[in-house]
Design an enzyme around this catalytic site. Structure first.
Site, PDB file in Angstrom:
ATOM      1  N   PHE A  66      45.903  47.715  43.620  1.00 49.34           N
ATOM      2  CA  PHE A  66      46.874  46.803  43.031  1.00 49.34           C
ATOM      3  C   PHE A  66      46.198  45.914  41.996  1.00 49.34           C
ATOM      4  O   PHE A  66      44.960  45.834  41.920  1.00 49.34           O
ATOM      5  CB  PHE A  66      47.608  45.972  44.091  1.00 49.34           C
ATOM      6  CG  PHE A  66      46.725  45.151  44.985  1.00 49.34           C
ATOM      7  CD1 PHE A  66      46.405  43.839  44.683  1.00 49.34           C
ATOM      8  CD2 PHE A  66      46.232  45.691  46.172  1.00 49.34           C
ATOM      9  CE1 PHE A  66      45.606  43.081  45.526  1.00 49.34           C
ATOM     10  CE2 PHE A  66      45.427  44.939  47.027  1.00 49.34           C
ATOM     11  CZ  PHE A  66      45.122  43.629  46.699  1.00 49.34           C
ATOM     12  N   LYS A 139      26.077  36.832  44.366  1.00 52.33           N
ATOM     13  CA  LYS A 139      25.796  35.402  44.364  1.00 52.33           C
ATOM     14  C   LYS A 139      25.160  35.014  45.696  1.00 52.33           C
ATOM     15  O   LYS A 139      25.225  35.753  46.676  1.00 52.33           O
ATOM     16  CB  LYS A 139      27.090  34.612  44.159  1.00 52.33           C
ATOM     17  CG  LYS A 139      27.690  34.756  42.765  1.00 52.33           C
ATOM     18  CD  LYS A 139      28.892  33.834  42.596  1.00 52.33           C
ATOM     19  CE  LYS A 139      29.468  33.933  41.187  1.00 52.33           C
ATOM     20  NZ  LYS A 139      30.619  33.003  41.005  1.00 52.33           N
ATOM     21  N   GLU A 166      39.377  37.624  31.236  1.00 53.29           N
ATOM     22  CA  GLU A 166      38.386  37.942  32.262  1.00 53.29           C
ATOM     23  C   GLU A 166      38.999  38.930  33.247  1.00 53.29           C
ATOM     24  O   GLU A 166      40.095  38.713  33.761  1.00 53.29           O
ATOM     25  CB  GLU A 166      37.928  36.699  33.017  1.00 53.29           C
ATOM     26  CG  GLU A 166      36.856  37.051  34.054  1.00 53.29           C
ATOM     27  CD  GLU A 166      36.449  35.900  34.933  1.00 53.29           C
ATOM     28  OE1 GLU A 166      35.249  35.589  34.991  1.00 53.29           O
ATOM     29  OE2 GLU A 166      37.336  35.307  35.576  1.00 53.29           O
TER      30      GLU A 166
END
Length: 225
Positions: A66, A139, A166
């Site tokens: 999705f 991260k 983005e």
């Protein structure tokens, strides 16, 4: 991105009454800019849907589960510019912020992520401005996702504009983890926050191993077929 992604239609002509106190320029200029970002999201989403439809026919599977989209609010945009110590103006938004318009793509498998990114990069009207691979280099908190900053043309009555969007591409498991981490991060007065952060970091590692294992199983099934 701190803003929640959503599928619902937004009226980008509606802006805060105190907008002129937040940004230099007119309300009309700001609304037009937001309309441009909305158009860019539509362009990117259409490209992704077409790719998904093509792969469904040629490879008998849909790599994209999705797609979610969002545009930052005027307040969020102003806060980010202030944090970066940038001017509060329409031109400053376009020059200094890459994530006003956001598209999140959720895939089932790891290789789908890179396949979709590669196909987007191959399109001659898409410019890849920046890539951050938080899958190969997560991260510190365990966050994993592939981030692309792209520029796409948006066509208007008097010409075209190239607008930045983005794109975050991640697996279902990565998205589930990120949603929980987001809710903890922005929730106040969380008890035992330090331990929760540690638990989330451990879960991120488990999710990564699971994604790799699921990819391996899928590859074996595809080989048998």
């Amino acid at each position: 991105m701190s803003d929640q992604f959503m599928m619902a239609h937004q009226d980008y002509s509606m802006v805060p009454e105190d907008l002129n106190n937040m940004f230099e320029g007119s309300v009309g200029e700001f609304s037009y800019m937001m309309m441009m970002y909305s158009g860019a999201i539509r362009e990117v989403k259409t490209k992704l849907q077409v790719l998904n439809d093509e792969l469904s026919l040629t490879r008998n599977r849909n790599p994209i589960e999705f797609i979610e989209t969002r545009i930052k609010t005027a307040e969020s945009i102003a806060n980010k510019l202030k944090k970066k110590e940038m001017p509060l103006s329409v031109s400053s938004v376009r020059e200094n912020l890459n994530d006003v318009a956001g598209v999140r793509v959720i895939c089932a498998f790891l290789d789908d992520i890179y396949q979709i990114a590669s196909m987007l990069e191959a399109q001659d009207d898409v410019t890849i401005v920046k890539t951050k691979d938080y899958i190969k280099k997560p991260k510190k908190n365990g966050y994993r996702s592939l981030h692309l900053i792209v520029e796409v043309p948006v066509f208007f009555s008097n010409g075209k504009e190239r607008v930045r969007v983005e794109i975050q591409i991640r697996t279902i498991a990565m998205d589930f983890w990120a949603s929980l981490e987001h809710s903890v991060k922005y929730k106040k007065n969380v008890k035992d926050a330090e331990n929760i952060v540690w638990e989330l970091r451990a879960c991120a590692d488990v999710i990564n191993r699971t994604d790799i294992h699921m990819q391996s199983i899928r590859d074996k099934i595809a080989y048998i077929e």
